[in-house]
Design an enzyme around this catalytic site. Structure first.
Site, PDB file in Angstrom:
ATOM      1  N   CYS A 261       0.808  -1.232   0.000  1.00  0.00           N
ATOM      2  CA  CYS A 261       0.000   0.000   0.000  1.00  0.00           C
ATOM      3  C   CYS A 261       0.834   1.272   0.000  1.00  0.00           C
ATOM      4  O   CYS A 261       0.305   2.339  -0.295  1.00  0.00           O
ATOM      5  CB  CYS A 261      -0.933   0.011   1.206  1.00  0.00           C
TER       6      CYS A 261
HETATM    7  N1  CO8 Z   1     -20.501 -10.041   5.653  1.00  0.00           N
HETATM    8  C1  CO8 Z   1     -21.147 -10.116   6.838  1.00  0.00           C
HETATM    9  N2  CO8 Z   1     -20.516 -10.256   8.023  1.00  0.00           N
HETATM   10  C2  CO8 Z   1     -19.163 -10.327   7.993  1.00  0.00           C
HETATM   11  C3  CO8 Z   1     -18.433 -10.261   6.796  1.00  0.00           C
HETATM   12  C4  CO8 Z   1     -19.155 -10.112   5.587  1.00  0.00           C
HETATM   13  N3  CO8 Z   1     -18.544 -10.019   4.398  1.00  0.00           N
HETATM   14  N4  CO8 Z   1     -17.113 -10.345   7.096  1.00  0.00           N
HETATM   15  C5  CO8 Z   1     -17.020 -10.464   8.420  1.00  0.00           C
HETATM   16  N5  CO8 Z   1     -18.262 -10.466   8.974  1.00  0.00           N
HETATM   17  C6  CO8 Z   1     -18.625 -10.587  10.381  1.00  0.00           C
HETATM   18  C7  CO8 Z   1     -17.545 -11.292  11.173  1.00  0.00           C
HETATM   19  O1  CO8 Z   1     -17.723 -12.685  11.092  1.00  0.00           O
HETATM   20  C8  CO8 Z   1     -17.766 -10.748  12.571  1.00  0.00           C
HETATM   21  O2  CO8 Z   1     -18.823 -11.466  13.188  1.00  0.00           O
HETATM   22  P1  CO8 Z   1     -18.765 -11.798  14.771  1.00  0.00           P
HETATM   23  O3  CO8 Z   1     -18.795 -10.460  15.449  1.00  0.00           O
HETATM   24  O4  CO8 Z   1     -19.982 -12.617  14.970  1.00  0.00           O
HETATM   25  O5  CO8 Z   1     -17.476 -12.526  14.977  1.00  0.00           O
HETATM   26  C9  CO8 Z   1     -18.259  -9.326  12.334  1.00  0.00           C
HETATM   27  O6  CO8 Z   1     -18.729  -9.302  10.972  1.00  0.00           O
HETATM   28  C10 CO8 Z   1     -17.162  -8.307  12.509  1.00  0.00           C
HETATM   29  O7  CO8 Z   1     -16.006  -8.743  11.754  1.00  0.00           O
HETATM   30  P2  CO8 Z   1     -14.628  -7.987  11.808  1.00  0.00           P
HETATM   31  O8  CO8 Z   1     -14.234  -7.785  13.226  1.00  0.00           O
HETATM   32  O9  CO8 Z   1     -13.655  -8.673  10.907  1.00  0.00           O
HETATM   33  O10 CO8 Z   1     -15.069  -6.604  11.125  1.00  0.00           O
HETATM   34  P3  CO8 Z   1     -14.448  -5.203  11.195  1.00  0.00           P
HETATM   35  O11 CO8 Z   1     -15.479  -4.276  11.705  1.00  0.00           O
HETATM   36  O12 CO8 Z   1     -13.093  -5.178  11.852  1.00  0.00           O
HETATM   37  O13 CO8 Z   1     -14.217  -4.865   9.643  1.00  0.00           O
HETATM   38  C11 CO8 Z   1     -12.413  -4.807   8.021  1.00  0.00           C
HETATM   39  C12 CO8 Z   1     -13.364  -5.682   8.853  1.00  0.00           C
HETATM   40  C13 CO8 Z   1     -13.272  -4.031   7.037  1.00  0.00           C
HETATM   41  C14 CO8 Z   1     -11.469  -5.709   7.253  1.00  0.00           C
HETATM   42  C15 CO8 Z   1     -11.661  -3.856   8.953  1.00  0.00           C
HETATM   43  O14 CO8 Z   1     -11.095  -4.552  10.030  1.00  0.00           O
HETATM   44  C16 CO8 Z   1     -10.555  -3.107   8.240  1.00  0.00           C
HETATM   45  O15 CO8 Z   1     -10.730  -2.484   7.222  1.00  0.00           O
HETATM   46  N6  CO8 Z   1      -9.383  -3.095   8.826  1.00  0.00           N
HETATM   47  C17 CO8 Z   1      -8.246  -2.374   8.223  1.00  0.00           C
HETATM   48  C18 CO8 Z   1      -7.653  -3.232   7.246  1.00  0.00           C
HETATM   49  C19 CO8 Z   1      -6.671  -2.560   6.370  1.00  0.00           C
HETATM   50  O16 CO8 Z   1      -6.523  -1.379   6.294  1.00  0.00           O
HETATM   51  N7  CO8 Z   1      -5.978  -3.360   5.677  1.00  0.00           N
HETATM   52  C20 CO8 Z   1      -5.068  -2.902   4.720  1.00  0.00           C
HETATM   53  C21 CO8 Z   1      -5.081  -3.926   3.695  1.00  0.00           C
HETATM   54  S1  CO8 Z   1      -4.554  -3.371   2.189  1.00  0.00           S
HETATM   55  C22 CO8 Z   1      -2.855  -3.342   2.127  1.00  0.00           C
HETATM   56  O17 CO8 Z   1      -2.162  -3.189   3.033  1.00  0.00           O
HETATM   57  C23 CO8 Z   1      -2.258  -3.527   0.785  1.00  0.00           C
HETATM   58  C24 CO8 Z   1      -2.207  -4.936   0.426  1.00  0.00           C
HETATM   59  C25 CO8 Z   1      -1.816  -5.015  -0.984  1.00  0.00           C
HETATM   60  C26 CO8 Z   1      -2.934  -5.076  -1.948  1.00  0.00           C
HETATM   61  C27 CO8 Z   1      -3.584  -6.405  -2.031  1.00  0.00           C
HETATM   62  C28 CO8 Z   1      -4.405  -6.548  -3.287  1.00  0.00           C
HETATM   63  C29 CO8 Z   1      -5.150  -7.836  -3.344  1.00  0.00           C
END
Ligand code: CO8
Length: 377
Positions: free
Chosen positions: A157
């Site tokens: 990123c």
């Molecule tokens: N639909 C419905 N429910 C879902 C889904 C879904 N798709 N996914 C998860 N849930 C559920 C989970 O099971 C969980 O349920 P429970 O509470 O019962 O356990 C609940 O929703 C909450 O899940 P999370 O705690 O995982 O949800 P968050 O509120 O934390 O959101 C995110 C998840 C959106 C991923 C969030 O944590 C986030 O954005 N974090 C930051 C991540 C970030 O910035 N990452 C950077 C990655 S990119 C990067 O660095 C570059 C990589 C290179 C590129 C790659 C290209 C492929």
């Protein structure tokens, strides 16, 4: 800082194809239903996990993403495939990444009022390159007819901001006159569309930036770079293991562990304070206060993350004008996010206005540049 260096042009290219959250969720849920039906006995015996449905509501609330662009849409929503169907190109054809790099590069040259003859260094910097060599950057250099040299950089990123810093340093040191930095972020082939936690996160796009010495700049909208800063801190929380050792390790190069995966919650918790602290120290390092900054072109990974970082910085909520969001339309486009924000939201600034371009992500890595708008040439 020695010789003044400016950002004199930026370019953005987006694919023709959009995938909405509704389309993505419908495909994922159909896949999950089929998996659950086919594995009913194993799930009942506790030998396989039931696949839960994904939801549009969750995606928009958790990430701020409403849609994403796809270089090739065909195949992604097909439950029998769940990945783009990108036609193979022969060695004598232009590569996919070079093609999308060229679109953005031409737009950036036009904004900077430069021709290929003015440029003497090309950096292609992104999260993945479609091959190891020859460098995509050299292919782009060749296609544009640029003299000088070119190379690829991979910093996930932070690839764009780290490359802008290398370009800045080369111009300041006199080893380059004018640099083209391109970010052809073709993320869709590395997304695991069968993974509920991550199937919605990424989109494809290409951005480019031209940098040059202030003395040669004739652009209408140019930004002098006042300071740059890069920071890395090792973390396994965002990984993609796909690589050239798969052949020798007898590992399936296409298994889930080799595609993008992350501990999203941990990333959120760890990166937000790091990024806020980095930004504050970076602004202060060039003798400014955060309140002096008119615009924050932040990395676009998650809406709550951006809101939290700007709130920590400013001590209040940032307005959409101060810290523009492009995630809703583009999703996370790896290193291109902050550059998309810059491309779409920089022309309205007045002479002397200050801004910061910042990325944060895998590595972990954080990169930032403090810039000031120059008088129009
Ligand atoms: N639909 C419905 N429910 C879902 C889904 C879904 N798709 N996914 C998860 N849930 C559920 C989970 O099971 C969980 O349920 P429970 O509470 O019962 O356990 C609940 O929703 C909450 O899940 P999370 O705690 O995982 O949800 P968050 O509120 O934390 O959101 C995110 C998840 C959106 C991923 C969030 O944590 C986030 O954005 N974090 C930051 C991540 C970030 O910035 N990452 C950077 C990655 S990119 C990067 O660095 C570059 C990589 C290179 C590129 C790659 C290209 C492929």
């Amino acid at each position: 800082m020695s010789k003044p260096v400016v950002i004199s042009g930026a370019g953005l290219w987006k694919p023709d194809h959009v995938i909405t959250n509704a389309e993505l969720v419908a495909a994922y849920n159909a896949y999950a239903d089929r998996f659950n039906a086919e594995n009913e006995a194993a799930i009942a015996a506790g030998d396989a996990a039931l696949m839960e449905h994904s939801s549009e509501g969750f995606i928009e609330k958790a990430s701020g993403i409403k849609q994403r662009y796809a270089y090739v849409k065909d195949g992604i929503l097909d439950v029998n495939r769940m990945r783009p169907r990108i036609p193979h190109r022969d060695e004598d054809e232009l590569s996919h990444q070079a093609e999308i790099a060229l679109h953005a590069a031409r737009a950036a040259m036009s904004a900077a009022r430069k021709t290929p003859a003015d440029i003497d260094m090309v950096i292609v910097s992104c999260a993945y390159t479609e091959r190891s060599y020859p460098a995509i950057a050299i292919e782009v250099q060749h296609a544009l007819g640029i003299q000088g040299f070119a190379f690829d950089m991979l910093v996930a990123c932070s690839a764009a901001t780290f490359a802008l810093q290398r370009a800045h340093d080369a111009i300041a040191a006199g080893s380059a006159r004018c640099v083209m930095v391109v970010n052809p972020e073709l993320t869709s082939p590395q997304v695991n569309y069968r993974d509920r936690d991550g199937h919605f996160i990424f989109g494809d796009v290409s951005t480019a930036v031209v940098l040059e010495s202030a003395q040669t700049c004739t652009a209408v909208h140019a930004y002098e770079i006042l300071g740059t800063q890069a920071l890395t801190s090792y973390s396994n929380n965002i990984r993609s293991n796909f690589g050239y050792l798969a052949y020798a390790e007898d590992v399936d190069p296409f298994c889930a562990a080799n595609l993008f995966h992350q501990e999203g919650r941990r990333v959120f918790k760890e990166v937000c304070p790091m990024a806020a602290e980095h930004l504050k120290s970076q602004v202060e390092a060039v003798g400014l206060e955060v309140d002096d900054v008119k615009r924050w072109w932040l990395h676009q990974a998650n809406l709550s993350m951006n809101l939290l970082i700007s709130k920590r910085l400013l001590g209040r909520d940032a307005s959409p004008e101060e810290a523009p969001i492009v995630l809703d339309e583009y999703a996370n486009t790896a290193s291109a996010g902050s550059i998309i924000a810059f491309c779409l939201h920089h022309e309205d600034l007045a002479e002397g206005d200050l801004g910061v371009i910042c990325s944060f992500g895998a590595g972990y890595s954080i990169g930032s540049l403090v810039v000031r708008k120059r008088a129009a040439a």
